[in-house]
Design an enzyme around this catalytic site. Structure first.
Site, PDB file in Angstrom:
ATOM      1  N   LYS A 163       0.860  -1.196   0.000  1.00 17.59           N
ATOM      2  CA  LYS A 163       0.000   0.000   0.000  1.00 17.59           C
ATOM      3  C   LYS A 163       0.885   1.230   0.000  1.00 17.59           C
ATOM      4  O   LYS A 163       1.670   1.447   0.917  1.00 17.59           O
ATOM      5  CB  LYS A 163      -0.941   0.061   1.207  1.00 17.59           C
ATOM      6  CG  LYS A 163      -2.006   1.134   0.973  1.00 17.59           C
ATOM      7  CD  LYS A 163      -2.653   1.698   2.211  1.00 17.59           C
ATOM      8  CE  LYS A 163      -1.830   2.712   2.949  1.00 17.59           C
ATOM      9  NZ  LYS A 163      -1.628   4.000   2.228  1.00 17.59           N
ATOM     10  N   CYS A 184      13.308  10.497   7.737  1.00 20.22           N
ATOM     11  CA  CYS A 184      13.196   9.989   9.103  1.00 20.22           C
ATOM     12  C   CYS A 184      14.523  10.130   9.837  1.00 20.22           C
ATOM     13  O   CYS A 184      14.557  10.248  11.045  1.00 20.22           O
ATOM     14  CB  CYS A 184      12.716   8.554   9.090  1.00 20.22           C
ATOM     15  SG  CYS A 184      13.555   7.573   7.868  1.00 20.22           S
TER      16      CYS A 184
HETATM   17  P1  ADP Z   1       2.536  10.796   7.808  1.00 19.88           P
HETATM   18  O1  ADP Z   1       1.848  11.268   9.059  1.00 19.88           O
HETATM   19  O2  ADP Z   1       3.831  11.416   7.614  1.00 19.88           O
HETATM   20  O3  ADP Z   1       1.676  10.794   6.588  1.00 19.88           O
HETATM   21  P2  ADP Z   1       2.045   8.098   8.449  1.00 19.88           P
HETATM   22  O4  ADP Z   1       2.821   7.271   9.389  1.00 19.88           O
HETATM   23  O5  ADP Z   1       0.697   8.568   8.851  1.00 19.88           O
HETATM   24  O6  ADP Z   1       2.953   9.293   8.066  1.00 19.88           O
HETATM   25  O7  ADP Z   1       1.866   7.360   7.040  1.00 19.88           O
HETATM   26  C1  ADP Z   1       2.741   6.408   6.522  1.00 19.88           C
HETATM   27  C2  ADP Z   1       1.939   5.320   5.846  1.00 19.88           C
HETATM   28  O8  ADP Z   1       1.125   4.671   6.805  1.00 19.88           O
HETATM   29  C3  ADP Z   1       0.986   5.787   4.749  1.00 19.88           C
HETATM   30  O9  ADP Z   1       0.986   4.839   3.706  1.00 19.88           O
HETATM   31  C4  ADP Z   1      -0.341   5.816   5.468  1.00 19.88           C
HETATM   32  O10 ADP Z   1      -1.436   5.663   4.598  1.00 19.88           O
HETATM   33  C5  ADP Z   1      -0.217   4.623   6.369  1.00 19.88           C
HETATM   34  N1  ADP Z   1      -1.109   4.641   7.537  1.00 19.88           N
HETATM   35  C6  ADP Z   1      -1.584   5.706   8.219  1.00 19.88           C
HETATM   36  N2  ADP Z   1      -2.404   5.321   9.224  1.00 19.88           N
HETATM   37  C7  ADP Z   1      -2.457   3.968   9.182  1.00 19.88           C
HETATM   38  C8  ADP Z   1      -3.141   2.969   9.963  1.00 19.88           C
HETATM   39  N3  ADP Z   1      -3.915   3.283  10.972  1.00 19.88           N
HETATM   40  N4  ADP Z   1      -2.945   1.670   9.606  1.00 19.88           N
HETATM   41  C9  ADP Z   1      -2.150   1.319   8.601  1.00 19.88           C
HETATM   42  N5  ADP Z   1      -1.490   2.221   7.831  1.00 19.88           N
HETATM   43  C10 ADP Z   1      -1.633   3.524   8.110  1.00 19.88           C
END
Ligand code: ADP
Length: 493
Positions: A185, A295
């Protein structure tokens, strides 16, 4: 697909579907979402959005490939597919880099570097595919034991938007080389380069189902993947907050294996005896590379008191000389932040830094009036308990503090819940080794920064992650050991 244009390539066909079983398909619910150009804030196109149902279909495809065609593929043939994919990546470097700049906003110069690194990483793991061996173990004369590093199965992989295709390569390289199948994804902010790349996956000859790619949101597709009962492993790169959620989902579903590459607040330490011009270049690159959206960004800069004032003066000039602007201009160093949300978060931190009494040496404002551009920003006189010294900003914001002794700076360097990277600038080899050994970080750079290479393991101590990517170390995260013991003598009991 949609016909799009980039200043570098002119018109090209952008795939917009979900890539499942080597086919382009719509989502079951026919949902789509818009992709925004961070340089102009305009919509580039819409792409299919995966929901839980699409995750199920992709996982079933990956499972079928894992149990069938991929298991029957020899390690050497797996390697050949990856080598071919690396060649195709190089052949399409300009297009992939242009799509990356369009979607992510990174300067074209840096995007080309990313795509070259994608090819390097995939070729490296292609080379490993037929060089993964077990061991024989003698315990006594009546038993013969051998071990087999076996693939885990279906791997869910969730990646962020800061290096869209490079994070993709870091994940698929070791997973496919070791015989796993993948459901990837991508990040909702930057789905486009991975979709272009899927055409190359098909062209390289990978059998259907080996690599499936879904555009979609974390809370929907990401959550479905990490809690899926038929996914054997989840690999994630992103924020520590989401990393915790993913680990919980894995624990409460089928205890799938988890590797996490999370946030950081990495110290960059400059001693009195450092080559100051060189150190400033690396500190500048350490924090402003990829607009601070790394990061491992060197976001905490500790400068020894003997050179502190001189360093600040020279670093200000260096930061102000960074070319900020249109990512498609070949001389641009810094483009826009990836999204409105990221822009707002970073500006929020800048406001906090000002409110908490740190000194703004340069920057601290928006750059221009369109796009998510932020001026390279330096805060000096930053105290250990200030938010900008403790939290990951993920933007072009350096926090600088003064230190006097080696002992003090080791304490300051380790004063973080994170432990991804660190750097030491000194001409004294003893200082370099002593301090490197004392810092609790997965990577330490001496007299340089951000020197990441696919042959070198990368990952975090403490809350920066679990497991290692890149290098030989990543193979261990995609295999599980089986021990087979063969009795040579008769029954014992
Ligand atoms: P940022 O806040 O910098 O966008 P994230 O950690 O939120 O970083 O996002 C990194 C990845 O994790 C993206 O592909 C995002 O769609 C995914 N992501 C965000 N929330 C979830 C979740 N609850 N479960 C699984 N994947 C997630």
């Amino acid at each position: 697909s949609a016909e799009l244009k980039t200043p570098l390539t002119g018109a090209y066909q952008q795939p917009t579907g979900l890539f499942i079983d080597n086919e382009w398909v719509d989502g079951v619910d026919k949902k789509t979402f818009e992709v925004i150009n961070p340089s102009t804030e305009e919509v580039i196109c819409s792409v299919a959005e995966a929901t839980e149902k699409d995750v199920d279909i992709a996982v079933a495809s990956a499972r079928k490939a894992f149990e069938g065609v991929w298991r029957q593929t020899t390690p050497a043939q797996r390697g050949q597919y990856l080598l071919k994919l690396a060649d195709l990546t190089e052949k399409n470097l300009e297009l992939l880099a242009a799509v990356e700049s369009l979607d992510n906003g990174k300067s074209i110069m840096m995007a080309k570097g990313d795509i070259a690194a994608v090819a390097g990483c995939i070729r490296y793991y292609g080379g490993y595919a037929d060089k993964i061996h077990g061991k024989t173990i003698d315990t006594n004369t009546d038993t013969f034991t051998y071990t087999r590093p076996e693939p885990l199965g279906v791997c869910g992989q969730i990646i962020p938007w800061n290096f869209p295709l490079l994070m993709f390569a870091w994940k698929i390289g070791p997973a496919l080389a070791t015989g796993n199948t993948v459901v990837m994804k991508t990040a909702e902010q930057t789905p486009l380069s991975a979709l272009v790349f899927c055409n190359l996956v098909k062209e390289a000859g990978f059998p259907p189902g080996v690599l499936n790619v879904l555009s979609g949101f974390g809370k929907v597709a990401g959550a479905a993947l990490s809690s899926h009962m038929d996914v054997d492993k989840i690999a994630f790169t992103g924020s520590t907050l989401v990393g915790r959620t993913i680990m919980k989902a894995a624990a409460s579903s089928n205890l799938k294996k988890v590797t996490l590459e999370l946030g950081g607040k990495s110290p960059n330490i400059v001693f009195n005896d450092a080559d100051i011009e060189q150190a400033i270049s690396w500190v500048n690159f350490g924090i402003y590379f990829n607009h601070g959206q790394c990061c491992c960004a060197g976001s905490r800069v500790y400068v020894q008191e003997g050179i502190y004032d001189k360093f600040i003066e020279a670093f200000k000039k260096r930061a102000q000389a960074n070319a900020v602007g249109d990512p498609f201009n070949e001389s641009t160093f810094q483009g826009p932040q990836v999204s409105q949300l990221q822009y707002d978060r970073i500006m929020g931190y800048i406001k906090d830094g000002k409110a908490e009494g740190a000194t703004v040496e340069v920057g601290g404002e928006r750059h221009g009036d369109k796009g998510y551009f932020i001026q390279p920003t330096i805060f000096s006189n930053v105290k250990p308990d200030m938010k900008i010294m403790r939290e990951e900003i993920f933007g072009p914001v350096a926090a600088i503090a003064k230190f006097s002794t080696e002992e003090e700076v080791i304490k300051l360097g380790n004063d973080s819940n994170y432990g991804l990277a660190a750097a030491v600038h000194t001409k004294d080899l003893n200082t370099a080794v002593r301090v490197s050994n004392a810092l609790r970080a997965g990577t330490v750079w001496v007299n340089c920064y951000n020197m990441i290479h696919h042959q070198i393991p990368f990952g975090g101590f403490k809350e920066s992650g679990i497991g290692r990517e890149l290098g030989e170390a990543a193979l261990a995260n995609y295999t599980q050991n089986k021990s087979v013991s063969i009795r040579l003598g008769g029954a014992i009991f």
